[in-house]
Design an enzyme around this catalytic site. Structure first.
Site, short mmCIF file in Angstrom:
data_model
loop_
_atom_site.label_atom_id
_atom_site.label_comp_id
_atom_site.label_asym_id
_atom_site.label_seq_id
_atom_site.Cartn_x
_atom_site.Cartn_y
_atom_site.Cartn_z
N ASN A 14 0.87 -1.18 0.00
CA ASN A 14 0.00 0.00 0.00
C ASN A 14 0.90 1.23 0.00
OD1 ASN A 14 -1.87 2.03 0.51
ND2 ASN A 14 -3.00 0.85 2.03
N LYS A 21 3.32 0.92 3.15
CA LYS A 21 2.81 -0.04 4.12
C LYS A 21 2.76 -1.42 3.48
CE LYS A 21 -1.12 1.90 5.15
NZ LYS A 21 -2.43 2.04 5.84
N ARG A 95 -2.31 -1.64 -3.79
CA ARG A 95 -3.37 -0.63 -3.79
C ARG A 95 -3.07 0.38 -4.90
NH1 ARG A 95 -4.01 4.63 -0.08
NH2 ARG A 95 -6.06 5.30 -0.80
N HIS A 183 -11.23 5.75 -1.75
CA HIS A 183 -11.30 5.06 -0.45
C HIS A 183 -12.18 3.80 -0.56
CE1 HIS A 183 -10.26 9.12 1.57
NE2 HIS A 183 -9.18 8.36 1.53
N ARG A 239 -5.68 19.18 0.86
CA ARG A 239 -6.50 19.28 -0.35
C ARG A 239 -7.75 20.11 -0.07
NH1 ARG A 239 -6.73 12.94 -1.55
NH2 ARG A 239 -5.24 12.70 0.16
N ASP A 281 -2.15 18.68 10.20
CA ASP A 281 -2.32 17.63 11.20
C ASP A 281 -3.38 18.06 12.21
OD1 ASP A 281 -2.03 15.90 13.46
OD2 ASP A 281 -0.01 15.38 12.79
N ASN A 332 -9.76 8.09 15.72
CA ASN A 332 -9.03 8.51 16.91
C ASN A 332 -9.42 9.86 17.50
OD1 ASN A 332 -7.12 6.20 16.92
ND2 ASN A 332 -6.47 7.08 14.97
N GLU A 366 -7.62 -1.69 4.84
CA GLU A 366 -7.33 -1.70 3.41
C GLU A 366 -6.41 -2.85 3.03
OE1 GLU A 366 -7.56 3.04 2.21
OE2 GLU A 366 -5.66 2.19 2.92
#
Length: 381
Positions: A14, A21, A95, A183, A239, A281, A332, A366
């Site tokens: 990914n 990942k 992916r 997604h 974005r 963030d 989270n 994913e």
């Protein structure tokens, strides 16, 4: 270890622009088990990190040496599996964010598919070039293994025309200018986790650095917030999300913005970063929000944008049974979830102990979904 349909081992890759990942999974008809998971981070940057965990979450390797490029990351993954004598994968799944108008279903990667992926790179310049690099390097390092492309757009491929078609001239529509949605692997993983408990009217809010809201009717996507590219929809980390097209025309006409400058502004300098002028963030924005009104505004606008999109999807579905929050922020950040849901009480949405509409938090899986598709496509091919 043999790779039979009941004991199929898949390597899921990914890729991000500066990260990779990965996970090694045993996939069978009864379920998917993670054998090893890991990540190569800050690729091409001074502070590279390579980490691998076992099935119990124990750290097996944590290397802080620089990782010059995606090829080096793939080599390190292969070397780890060889040194650790892990079960050998039967295939590798990748992916791929956007396959363009011609690649809408998960598929084995051959020369023709590779050419079509290269042609589709313009649809997702933030994501596809990195994925193509990883595919090429994986083919070099694992030349005998089938490689499978798993698309984020596939879950949305069956959207009705009223959601899929964009209001542009027909000659542009035939060139593939349409709503694709993204997604999709995350959404599929949520539907998979819900299993028999998937309600008729489900909304999935995948909220991270990239963010989208998807309406799912009886397990199938019928509308989603992202459009032609992953830049549209709700406000994101860097974005913009949806913009009045006149803004772009104005910037081109009055400030001489060209395509490169527009793309950089939309994808790298907007969203939470653009509003706050501080950070993309959400955690840092929370920390700064008590003293920085722009950071507070960025958080409020993000929640407002997502809340408005969820409300639109409630209208699309004709009501709502369940909202699932996923992604880094969705999973989270309780304050963000609370703010979003607080404005949806009119629809029966509540975070209290007895809501009329259920709200769940589920981890996006994913990579597990990539592994499942890799098994299915490989065995079919």
């Amino acid at each position: 270890m043999s790779n039979t349909p009941s004991e199929f081992v898949a390597l899921a890759l990914n890729s991000g622009s500066s990260s990779l990942k990965f996970g090694l999974y045993r996939v069978g008809a009864s379920g998917t088990d993670a054998l090893f998971t890991g990540v190569a981070e800050s690729i091409g940057e001074p502070g590279g990190q390579f980490q691998v965990r076992d099935s119990q979450g124990n750290v097996l390797t944590h290397d802080t040496a620089p990782i010059p490029n995606q090829r080096d990351a793939v080599i390190r993954i292969g070397n780890f599996f060889e040194e650790a004598q892990t079960p050998a994968p039967a295939a590798i799944g990748h992916r791929v964010v956007h396959g363009g108008p011609k690649l809408r279903q998960h598929c084995l990667i051959d020369e023709n598919v590779s050419r079509q992926l290269e042609a589709a790179a313009a649809f997702a310049p933030l994501h596809t070039p990195a994925a193509l690099s990883v595919i090429r390097f994986a083919q070099e390092h694992f030349p005998r293994l089938p490689q499978v492309a798993c698309f984020d757009t596939t879950f949305h491929a069956g959207m009705p025309d009223v959601a899929r078609v964009l209001p542009v001239p027909r000659e542009l529509q035939v060139l593939g200018i349409q709503r694709y949605g993204f997604h999709g692997l995350s959404c599929e993983s949520i539907v998979h986790q819900l299993g028999d408990d998937v309600p008729s009217r489900l909304i999935i809010a995948h909220l991270g650095n990239g963010a989208s809201v998807t309406a799912v009717k009886d397990g199938k996507s019928i509308d989603t917030s992202m459009g032609l590219t992953p830049s549209g929809g709700v406000i994101m980390g860097t974005r913009s999300g949806d913009l009045d097209p006149g803004v772009l025309v104005y910037l081109m006409r009055e400030l001489a913005f060209d395509a490169v400058k527009l793309e950089h502004m939309i994808d790298h300098r907007s969203g939470l970063m653009g509003i706050s002028a501080t950070s993309s963030d959400m955690r840092r924005l929370h920390d700064a929000s008590s003293e920085n009104p722009d950071a507070r505004l960025a958080i409020d606008m993000f929640c407002y944008s997502v809340r408005k999109q969820i409300a639109a999807m409630i209208a699309v579905l004709g009501g709502i049974d369940l909202i699932v929050f996923t992604g880094g922020i969705g999973e989270n950040d309780g304050a963000v979830r609370g703010s979003i849901c607080a404005g949806l009480s009119w629809a029966g949405v509540s975070l209290d102990s007895a809501p009329n509409v259920r709200v769940k938090v589920l981890a996006s899986q994913e990579d597990e979904q990539i592994a499942r598709h890799t098994r299915t496509v490989s065995l079919a091919g």
